[in-house]
Enzyme design. Structure first.
Site, PDB file in Angstrom:
ATOM      1  N   LYS A 195     -10.557  -2.367   1.974  1.00 15.11           N
ATOM      2  CA  LYS A 195     -11.874  -2.328   1.324  1.00 15.11           C
ATOM      3  C   LYS A 195     -12.965  -2.166   2.365  1.00 15.11           C
ATOM      4  CE  LYS A 195     -11.122  -1.845  -1.719  1.00 15.11           C
ATOM      5  NZ  LYS A 195     -10.189  -1.534  -2.726  1.00 15.11           N
ATOM      6  N   GLY A 206      -6.640  21.275  -7.311  1.00 13.90           N
ATOM      7  CA  GLY A 206      -5.214  21.243  -6.975  1.00 13.90           C
ATOM      8  C   GLY A 206      -4.978  21.993  -5.677  1.00 13.90           C
TER       9      GLY A 206
HETATM   10  O1  M6R Z   1      -5.797   5.970  -8.987  1.00 18.79           O
HETATM   11  P1  M6R Z   1      -4.836   5.218  -8.111  1.00 18.79           P
HETATM   12  O2  M6R Z   1      -4.806   3.752  -8.410  1.00 18.79           O
HETATM   13  O3  M6R Z   1      -3.455   5.822  -8.133  1.00 18.79           O
HETATM   14  O4  M6R Z   1      -5.398   5.389  -6.654  1.00 18.79           O
HETATM   15  C1  M6R Z   1      -4.700   4.880  -5.556  1.00 18.79           C
HETATM   16  C2  M6R Z   1      -5.538   4.900  -4.310  1.00 18.79           C
HETATM   17  O5  M6R Z   1      -5.972   6.197  -4.034  1.00 18.79           O
HETATM   18  C3  M6R Z   1      -6.762   3.992  -4.417  1.00 18.79           C
HETATM   19  O6  M6R Z   1      -6.405   2.673  -4.709  1.00 18.79           O
HETATM   20  C4  M6R Z   1      -7.557   4.013  -3.103  1.00 18.79           C
HETATM   21  O7  M6R Z   1      -6.817   3.441  -2.085  1.00 18.79           O
HETATM   22  C5  M6R Z   1      -8.911   3.324  -3.254  1.00 18.79           C
HETATM   23  N1  M6R Z   1      -9.917   4.085  -2.591  1.00 18.79           N
HETATM   24  C6  M6R Z   1      -8.937   1.957  -2.656  1.00 18.79           C
HETATM   25  O8  M6R Z   1     -10.153   1.339  -2.815  1.00 18.79           O
END
Ligand code: M6R
Length: 606
Positions: free
Chosen positions: A483, A100
């Site tokens: 990606k 955190g």
């Molecule tokens: O756990 P979450 O779905 O909230 O995460 C969101 C983003 O951090 C996540 O989708 C990130 O962009 C990935 N690395 C994409 O591949």
């Protein structure tokens, strides 16, 4: 982000801590450390870089022998990755690991400096350790309560007090932590996979509950020292799901798991051929009444939200605003009580998405969470939850989570369109049946893997490329671009194809790869014109399109075909080659696919 583990029991504590930390590697980190009680003394070992560095250091120099301790993988926020900044931090009497950010650490540091404390590291965490030391006069819980009263921010803490050599103390706020329950041994961990090899039983630690963990018991109290009785949870997480199962990387395994993940996510939500989201309290009556939807998320989850926007607006004729969570929370959005805020998150722990949820609640709106991790903070705090059933996603690059998030968006769009009377039952059933066929189509789409690998071989020397699309294809081009750049480190941008001429096309030069997503029939002509525009400026054109799409000679350098579905459902298939191209480009460049530099799987800080 940072991973926390802790152990109290008969086993070799150092081994348990190192093993458990391995299971949290997917969260992303740049240094690691442990603190173990040894003959009444706290021994700390830490090292910059991968866990194997710490293991090597321990094997070559000194291995703490003990039965109670804490461990940490650090994702640097305050201070560079270094041995000194690695956790645990502490004094002679206290040692802590922290996940955190402590927002007021500078004020605390000044206060403690006036009291004669000195600091070795640049971290916010060390100030908490020293503050605990300052307040500690023999009663750990008292020191913790006083410390919590002073700190502002997010924390999950594992704490050792020298005078309590068989005990771990833990507390959390806005960062995840569970307490694993074994036979005469207990654990703490940031996430379930860390304890799965020892036990499936765990307690969920709620905000500001303080846990005292010993080998034979776990006790809880609140910040007024009132004892708390908590219920043990049982994880049904599949152990194999957290292993590579014969694939070279988690990312490739997870791409291939999409067939099943989508099936498992949609099947229980289809009743008599109609979508049915009533499991979370989302009735037809409620769906009819929502005036406006806000979809809020980060990264890939936000791209799934964009797909949701296009589909819901098209079918249910209801206004949808999609926001990046870190923007939404600070832009003072106009939310009415009759609006629904949808937060999408794989991990359910993303700090900005969680803050957006809090903002929606403050404004009196109800929140629907689309979440993959059971019992995560977002799932617990939302008014309604639709779980996606993707199983654990380990690779930092999100793949199967995106597909299941999109499939929930489709179910929502279909049911809302029906509830609001924009489609009749027959049309709703037809669309739902088409969605039910998607897993099989995803399987067929995997046949493009070889072609994607070939296309990837053309990209490895590129330094920059563009992804373009229109409508739903624009949302997909954003996902394709994210990606590729996050794992291959090749700069890429996604652009609404029609916007290129307003500036970005000046970047196009001889040989620059431009990947277009072109699946939407009504936008095809315009899309082809945009592709011709970049081609005539020297671009190397690659297109993802429906099987059988015909283009005039000489426009496309490479075509990746996917099975043809009705336009609105195409994102469920077009995403597959985009993921595979990113994957193979990264493999061919010899980079760390599953753990790209600087990234964390679950972003628990702002
Ligand atoms: O756990 P979450 O779905 O909230 O995460 C969101 C983003 O951090 C996540 O989708 C990130 O962009 C990935 N690395 C994409 O591949």
């Amino acid at each position: 982000m940072c991973g926390i583990v802790g152990y109290a029991g008969d086993r070799d504590c150092t081994e348990v801590l190192l093993d458990s930390l391995t299971k949290l590697e997917y969260r992303g980190y740049d240094s690691a450390g442990i603190a173990v009680f040894e003959n009444g003394k706290i021994t700390v070992e830490k090292s910059k870089g991968e866990l194997k560095n710490l293991r090597k250091k321990i094997e070559e120099n000194y291995k703490p022998e003990g039965h109670c301790g804490i461990g940490h993988t650090r994702w640097a926020t305050h201070g560079e990755p270094s041995d000194i900044n690695s956790h645990p931090h502490g004094s002679k009497r206290v040692s802590i690991v922290h996940n955190g950010i402590i927002e007021n650490y500078k004020d605390i540091k000044k206060f403690l400096a006036r009291k004669g404390y000195t600091f070795e590291s640049e971290t916010d965490t060390e100030t908490v350790a020293k503050l605990l030391d300052y307040y500690y006069h023999g009663d750990p819980i008292d020191a913790i309560i006083k410390t919590l009263a002073d700190v502002r921010g997010a924390y999950a803490l594992g704490i050792l007090f020298k005078d309590y050599p068989d005990c771990i103390f833990s507390v959390r706020k806005d960062s995840p932590l569970i307490i694993g329950v074994g036979e005469n041994e207990n654990f703490i961990a940031s996430d379930v996979p860390a304890i799965l090899q020892y036990t499936r039983k765990y307690y969920l630690l709620e905000e500001n509950e303080i846990a005292t963990i010993k080998a034979d018991r776990v006790e809880f109290c609140d910040i007024h020292r009132q004892e708390l009785i908590k219920e043990v949870q049982e994880s049904n997480l599949d152990m194999d799901a957290a292993e590579k199962g014969g694939y070279e990387h988690f990312m490739l395994k997870e791409i291939h798991e999409q067939t099943n993940a989508v099936k498992t996510t949609i099947a229980p939500r289809i009743v008599n051929g109609m979508p049915d989201l009533s499991e979370c309290g989302l009735s037809i009556e409620k769906l009819k009444k929502y005036r406006k939807l806000f979809i809020v998320a980060c990264g890939t989850a936000m791209h799934a939200g964009m797909v949701g926007k296009y589909v819901i607006e098209k079918l249910a004729r209801t206004e949808v605003t999609v926001d990046i969570a870190s923007e939404f929370r600070y832009r003072d959005p106009i939310i009415e009580k009759e609006d629904l805020v949808i937060v999408i998150s794989q991990s359910g722990e993303t700090a900005d998405t969680k803050a957006a949820l809090h903002l929606a609640h403050d404004r009196g709106a109800k929140v629907l969470a689309v979440v993959n991790v059971k019992g995560s903070s977002i799932a617990r705090e939302a008014d309604m939850v639709l779980y996606t059933h993707a199983g654990p996603e380990i690779s930092v690059a999100s793949t199967k989570a995106f597909s299941v998030q999109m499939s929930v968006m489709y179910l929502l769009a279909f049911e809302m369109a029906y509830a609001k009377g924009h489609i009749d039952e027959a049309e709703c059933k037809r669309l739902t049946a088409a969605l039910t066929d998607i897993p099989e189509k995803i399987e067929q789409t995997m046949q493009c893997e070889k072609k994607c690998k070939y296309v990837a071989s053309k990209l490895i020397t590129a330094t920059s490329l563009l992804y373009i699309g229109r409508g739903l294809d624009y949302a997909l081009s954003m996902e394709g671009s994210l990606k590729l750049k996050e794992i291959s480190y090749i700069h890429s941008e996604s652009y609404a194809a029609g916007e290129l001429k307003h500036g970005t096309i000046s970047l196009v030069e001889d040989g620059m790869p431009v990947i277009s997503v072109a699946t939407q029939s009504d936008l095809m002509e315009k899309m082809v014109s945009n592709i011709v525009e970049v081609k005539s400026r020297g671009a190397f054109t690659i297109t993802v399109c429906k099987e059988g799409t015909e283009f005039s000679d000489g426009i496309m350098d490479e075509i990746i075909e996917v099975p043809a579905l009705e336009d609105v459902l195409m994102p469920m298939l077009t995403v597959i080659p985009l993921q595979l191209v990113a994957y193979y480009t990264t493999v061919l460049k010899g980079l760390n696919v599953d753990k790209p530099r600087n990234l964390a799987k679950s972003v628990t800080v702002e």
